[in-house]
Design a protein around this motif. Structure first.
Motif, PDB file in Angstrom:
ATOM      1  N   ASN A 174       0.879  -1.156   0.000  1.00 14.79           N
ATOM      2  CA  ASN A 174       0.000   0.000   0.000  1.00 14.79           C
ATOM      3  C   ASN A 174       0.923   1.214   0.000  1.00 14.79           C
ATOM      4  OD1 ASN A 174      -1.909   1.971   0.469  1.00 14.79           O
ATOM      5  ND2 ASN A 174      -2.394   1.322   2.544  1.00 14.79           N
ATOM      6  N   ASP A 202       5.427  -6.153   6.836  1.00 20.98           N
ATOM      7  CA  ASP A 202       3.971  -5.952   6.865  1.00 20.98           C
ATOM      8  C   ASP A 202       3.352  -6.777   5.740  1.00 20.98           C
ATOM      9  OD1 ASP A 202       1.377  -5.043   6.751  1.00 20.98           O
ATOM     10  OD2 ASP A 202       1.900  -2.944   7.143  1.00 20.98           O
ATOM     11  N   TYR A 205      -1.534  -7.887   3.222  1.00 23.47           N
ATOM     12  CA  TYR A 205      -2.192  -8.195   1.932  1.00 23.47           C
ATOM     13  C   TYR A 205      -1.705  -9.523   1.349  1.00 23.47           C
ATOM     14  CZ  TYR A 205      -3.639  -3.318   2.155  1.00 23.47           C
ATOM     15  OH  TYR A 205      -4.190  -2.124   2.557  1.00 23.47           O
ATOM     16  N   SER A 235      -8.222  -7.937   8.760  1.00 18.75           N
ATOM     17  CA  SER A 235      -8.980  -6.813   8.185  1.00 18.75           C
ATOM     18  C   SER A 235      -9.218  -6.973   6.690  1.00 18.75           C
ATOM     19  CB  SER A 235      -8.232  -5.497   8.410  1.00 18.75           C
ATOM     20  OG  SER A 235      -8.177  -5.197   9.773  1.00 18.75           O
ATOM     21  N   LYS A 236      -8.144  -7.266   5.954  1.00 17.19           N
ATOM     22  CA  LYS A 236      -8.235  -7.275   4.495  1.00 17.19           C
ATOM     23  C   LYS A 236      -8.688  -8.646   3.996  1.00 17.19           C
ATOM     24  CE  LYS A 236      -6.073  -3.318   5.111  1.00 17.19           C
ATOM     25  NZ  LYS A 236      -6.556  -1.978   4.873  1.00 17.19           N
ATOM     26  N   ARG A 244     -11.541  -5.179  14.168  1.00 17.41           N
ATOM     27  CA  ARG A 244     -10.239  -4.940  14.776  1.00 17.41           C
ATOM     28  C   ARG A 244      -9.599  -6.230  15.271  1.00 17.41           C
ATOM     29  NH1 ARG A 244      -8.806  -2.498  12.089  1.00 17.41           N
ATOM     30  NH2 ARG A 244      -7.073  -1.618  13.236  1.00 17.41           N
TER      31      ARG A 244
HETATM   32  C1  PLP Z   1       0.024  -1.796   4.687  1.00 17.00           C
HETATM   33  C2  PLP Z   1      -0.991  -1.796   5.779  1.00 17.00           C
HETATM   34  N1  PLP Z   1      -0.667  -2.278   6.987  1.00 17.00           N
HETATM   35  C3  PLP Z   1      -1.548  -2.274   7.993  1.00 17.00           C
HETATM   36  C4  PLP Z   1      -2.824  -1.775   7.840  1.00 17.00           C
HETATM   37  C5  PLP Z   1      -3.751  -1.722   9.015  1.00 17.00           C
HETATM   38  O1  PLP Z   1      -4.487  -2.880   9.197  1.00 17.00           O
HETATM   39  P1  PLP Z   1      -5.555  -2.976  10.368  1.00 17.00           P
HETATM   40  O2  PLP Z   1      -6.815  -2.332   9.891  1.00 17.00           O
HETATM   41  O3  PLP Z   1      -5.737  -4.443  10.604  1.00 17.00           O
HETATM   42  O4  PLP Z   1      -5.012  -2.296  11.581  1.00 17.00           O
HETATM   43  C6  PLP Z   1      -3.211  -1.268   6.606  1.00 17.00           C
HETATM   44  C7  PLP Z   1      -4.559  -0.691   6.437  1.00 17.00           C
HETATM   45  O5  PLP Z   1      -4.878   0.049   5.544  1.00 17.00           O
HETATM   46  C8  PLP Z   1      -2.272  -1.287   5.546  1.00 17.00           C
HETATM   47  O6  PLP Z   1      -2.581  -0.801   4.335  1.00 17.00           O
END
Ligand code: PLP
Length: 388
Positions: A174, A202, A205, A235-236, A244
């Motif tokens: 992202n 991270d 995704y 989340s995704k 959460r």
């Molecule tokens: C790269 C990245 N890491 C972490 C997160 C956050 O995830 P969460 O909603 O589970 O806290 C996002 C959310 O947009 C993201 O794009």
């Protein structure tokens, strides 16, 4: 009220500011197309919702262990072991309310004032925000379009100093949809081992990938598991943004520190949510497959639609649900172009600069919303470009 100095160092996510502006336009009766929100429009699957309802009825309404419910930690350890090809034990897992706390607590636990942290730019804005917050020095490494928004490995090597404490990587990424190749991970791992650097990887995704892309974790490379914090969450993958639920996989001594931070902040993640998350991981996975297939359809539509607009070019991302089109041919900056699209054409997008200085000249569009909004958004953007 007088605020502590550290608060001036904490950043935010501009996506939320644009959402506020878009909502204000909607309040005036404008029909806004939302291409700014990084959230799947899919509902959480029924089996997951049912598990949450059952958990309420079964009395999962009390405080639980700060590191997470043992049954969920066990399922996570198994999932990460199987999907990443590494041996993960329960004491290497910490469950948190969303993936973001792992980012925050991980940096808080590992990085001292004056240390340096290397991170991707453009990148998720919270990395830079938290690095600044702890008094460390953020060292951005540009992600360049010419190499499909992967790390510029020479720039990365040049950024390492004897103060580098951590390198943050994010793949699929992202805001660019960039995807690190195994050869990238190997080069980063070599640097990390040589210079005794912790990697924060991270991977939220990891399951949202297309074509023949195969997600690999840097933690699976030799000598890397003991120096890597994997950030993951529901989340995704499971369309559970509002529930959460996230987690980190890391060496057990660090997981114990994260747990201590949980005791000091949240006490624990809601048990009902964790039981829903357990069902998500251990129940049927067909909804994930369906969602990714639909996202791929939307990716194809938005990439070809953007490339059909004269003056805009767009790479075909291998993962996540964002595109990062190049708008440098427009007669204005990407900030002004995003504002123009919002105010004049009611299309909400984000300027690439919302993700750092190297995002200048690009827009970030999310295709997680709906096919209708993508089509309408493309129509309006084409009209805007035509009139410029
Ligand atoms: C790269 C990245 N890491 C972490 C997160 C956050 O995830 P969460 O909603 O589970 O806290 C996002 C959310 O947009 C993201 O794009």
């Amino acid at each position: 009220m007088k605020l502590a100095k550290r608060m001036s160092r904490l950043g935010t996510e501009t996506a939320f500011d644009v959402l506020v502006k878009a909502k204000a336009l909607e309040a005036q009766g404008r029909d806004v197309v939302h291409l700014e929100i990084g959230e799947p429009n899919f509902d959480t699957s029924k089996n997951i919702c049912d598990a949450a309802v059952k958990a309420i009825r079964d009395g999962y309404t009390h405080y639980g262990p700060a590191a997470g419910l043992p049954e969920l930690r066990e399922a996570i350890a198994k999932y990460i072991s199987d999907s990443r090809g590494i041996e993960v034990s329960v004491d290497e897992v910490a469950v948190t309310p969303g993936a973001k706390p792992i980012m925050f607590f991980g940096i808080l636990s590992c990085v001292d004032e004056g240390d340096e942290v290397i991170y991707p730019n453009p990148g998720f804005p919270i990395y830079e925000s938290v690095i600044n917050f702890v008094g460390a020095k953020p060292v951005p490494v540009p992600l360049r379009e010419e190499v499909d928004f992967r790390f510029d490995l020479d720039a990365l090597r040049d950024s390492v100093s004897d103060k580098t404490r951590m390198i943050i990587i994010n793949s699929p990424q992202n805001p660019t949809g960039g995807f690190l190749l195994k050869s990238d991970l190997e080069a980063i791992a070599e640097l990390a081992i040589e210079n005794n650097i912790t990697i924060m990887s991270d991977e939220v995704y990891s399951q949202i990938i297309y074509d023949d892309a195969k997600h690999e974790s840097i933690a699976a490379l030799p000598g890397m598991k003991e120096r890597t914090i994997i950030i993951e969450g529901h989340s995704k993958t499971y369309a559970m943004t509002g529930w959460r639920l996230g987690y980190g996989v890391m060496p057990a001594d660090l997981a114990a520190q994260i747990t201590k931070l949980m005791v000091n902040s949240n006490s624990c993640t809601a048990a009902i949510v964790q039981m829903a998350g357990l069902e998500a991981l251990t129940g049927p996975q067909d909804e994930v497959g369906k969602m990714v297939a639909e996202l791929k359809r939307r990716r194809d539509a938005i990439v070809s639609g953007l490339n059909a607009i004269e003056g805009i070019t767009c790479k075909n991302p291998l993962g996540a649900f964002y595109v990062f089109p190049n708008v440098t041919a427009m007669p204005m900056s990407s900030d002004d172009f995003a504002e123009h699209l919002l105010q004049k054409y009611a299309v909400a997008t984000l300027s690439g600069t919302a993700f750092g200085e190297y995002g200048d000249g690009y827009l970030r569009l999310s295709y997680a919303g709906s096919m209708e909004s993508i089509k309408e958004g493309l129509k309006r953007i084409a009209e805007a470009v035509d009139k410029l």
